[in-house]
Design a protein around this motif. Sequence first.
Motif, mmCIF file in Angstrom:
data_model
loop_
_atom_site.group_PDB
_atom_site.id
_atom_site.type_symbol
_atom_site.label_atom_id
_atom_site.label_comp_id
_atom_site.label_asym_id
_atom_site.label_seq_id
_atom_site.Cartn_x
_atom_site.Cartn_y
_atom_site.Cartn_z
ATOM 1 N N GLU A 3 0.856 -1.175 0.000
ATOM 2 C CA GLU A 3 0.000 0.000 0.000
ATOM 3 C C GLU A 3 0.892 1.224 0.000
ATOM 4 O O GLU A 3 1.808 1.326 0.791
ATOM 5 C CB GLU A 3 -0.891 -0.015 1.239
ATOM 6 C CG GLU A 3 -1.937 1.051 1.252
ATOM 7 C CD GLU A 3 -2.880 0.880 2.426
ATOM 8 O OE1 GLU A 3 -3.411 1.886 2.860
ATOM 9 O OE2 GLU A 3 -3.058 -0.249 2.900
ATOM 10 N N GLN A 4 0.625 2.142 -0.917
ATOM 11 C CA GLN A 4 1.474 3.310 -1.039
ATOM 12 C C GLN A 4 0.587 4.520 -1.250
ATOM 13 O O GLN A 4 -0.328 4.493 -2.050
ATOM 14 C CB GLN A 4 2.418 3.115 -2.226
ATOM 15 C CG GLN A 4 3.174 4.328 -2.641
ATOM 16 C CD GLN A 4 3.964 4.055 -3.919
ATOM 17 O OE1 GLN A 4 4.042 2.938 -4.400
ATOM 18 N NE2 GLN A 4 4.536 5.084 -4.458
ATOM 19 N N ALA A 5 0.849 5.581 -0.517
ATOM 20 C CA ALA A 5 0.065 6.796 -0.697
ATOM 21 C C ALA A 5 0.331 7.357 -2.080
ATOM 22 O O ALA A 5 1.447 7.320 -2.574
ATOM 23 C CB ALA A 5 0.421 7.820 0.370
ATOM 24 N N THR A 54 -8.433 10.377 0.630
ATOM 25 C CA THR A 54 -7.103 9.780 0.588
ATOM 26 C C THR A 54 -7.012 8.799 -0.570
ATOM 27 O O THR A 54 -7.923 8.011 -0.792
ATOM 28 C CB THR A 54 -6.804 9.040 1.913
ATOM 29 O OG1 THR A 54 -6.902 9.971 2.989
ATOM 30 C CG2 THR A 54 -5.415 8.423 1.899
ATOM 31 N N THR A 56 -4.871 5.651 -2.267
ATOM 32 C CA THR A 56 -3.884 4.597 -2.036
ATOM 33 C C THR A 56 -3.830 3.710 -3.265
ATOM 34 O O THR A 56 -4.811 3.564 -3.987
ATOM 35 C CB THR A 56 -4.224 3.734 -0.794
ATOM 36 O OG1 THR A 56 -5.540 3.207 -0.934
ATOM 37 C CG2 THR A 56 -4.122 4.546 0.483
ATOM 38 N N ARG A 57 -2.673 3.126 -3.512
ATOM 39 C CA ARG A 57 -2.469 2.275 -4.680
ATOM 40 C C ARG A 57 -2.394 0.815 -4.220
ATOM 41 O O ARG A 57 -1.709 0.502 -3.246
ATOM 42 C CB ARG A 57 -1.167 2.687 -5.370
ATOM 43 C CG ARG A 57 -0.935 2.022 -6.689
ATOM 44 C CD ARG A 57 0.326 2.553 -7.366
ATOM 45 N NE ARG A 57 0.318 3.980 -7.570
ATOM 46 C CZ ARG A 57 -0.229 4.594 -8.627
ATOM 47 N NH1 ARG A 57 -0.816 3.886 -9.556
ATOM 48 N NH2 ARG A 57 -0.183 5.897 -8.747
ATOM 49 N N HIS A 58 -3.100 -0.060 -4.945
ATOM 50 C CA HIS A 58 -3.125 -1.486 -4.615
ATOM 51 C C HIS A 58 -3.008 -2.310 -5.892
ATOM 52 O O HIS A 58 -3.671 -2.001 -6.881
ATOM 53 C CB HIS A 58 -4.437 -1.877 -3.922
ATOM 54 C CG HIS A 58 -4.668 -1.177 -2.634
ATOM 55 N ND1 HIS A 58 -4.316 -1.716 -1.434
ATOM 56 C CD2 HIS A 58 -5.211 0.024 -2.365
ATOM 57 C CE1 HIS A 58 -4.637 -0.875 -0.467
ATOM 58 N NE2 HIS A 58 -5.181 0.190 -1.014
#
Length: 185
Positions: A3-5, A54, A56-58
């Motif tokens: 998980e990355q912002a 927000t 997030t990348r998945h």
Amino acid sequence: MSEQAVRSERDDHVVLGKLTSPYGVKGWLKVYSHTSPMDGILEYPEWVLRQDGTLTRHRLLQGRRHGKGLVALLEGIDSREAAERAAGAEVLLSKTELPELDGDEYYWHQLEGLTVVTREGMVLGRVAYLFETGANDVLVVRGDPQDVPPAIDDRERLLPFLPEEVIVEVDLTGGVMTVAWDPYF
């Protein structure tokens, strides 16, 4: 990193669908897809989720049809509790990742916001959004006399998206759609 912002402007993405609710106990989620065909959303290997402002990348680990809908398993969402927290998130895709279209094809997001003008030059308003019907797609055009250029009135009109019949020309660069439509209809 599972998980990355992600930092991005809202206009850099299109909404592909939404995570609706958990499915099972291992992190799977039910997915509502805006793509056509419905399971086209599963062709994108990485999803950006927007929830409460927000992003997030998945990575999409698995996805499949389930009954009349879809279910998906995303990297970093590996329990029912994590799936419950993710439920309600929108599934986004960067516009730069969309496949190229032929010259006479358009993504809906490209048409939204275009100024709609009759052949005679009368401004009907702007494309607010589109929706599907069984026969054809429909443009919702909202007039606003305060717009620049001003619309002839503040009515909302439903125009069938019928190229060559109703839609005469689409100029994405100029932001204008010319239509063959009676402005008083």
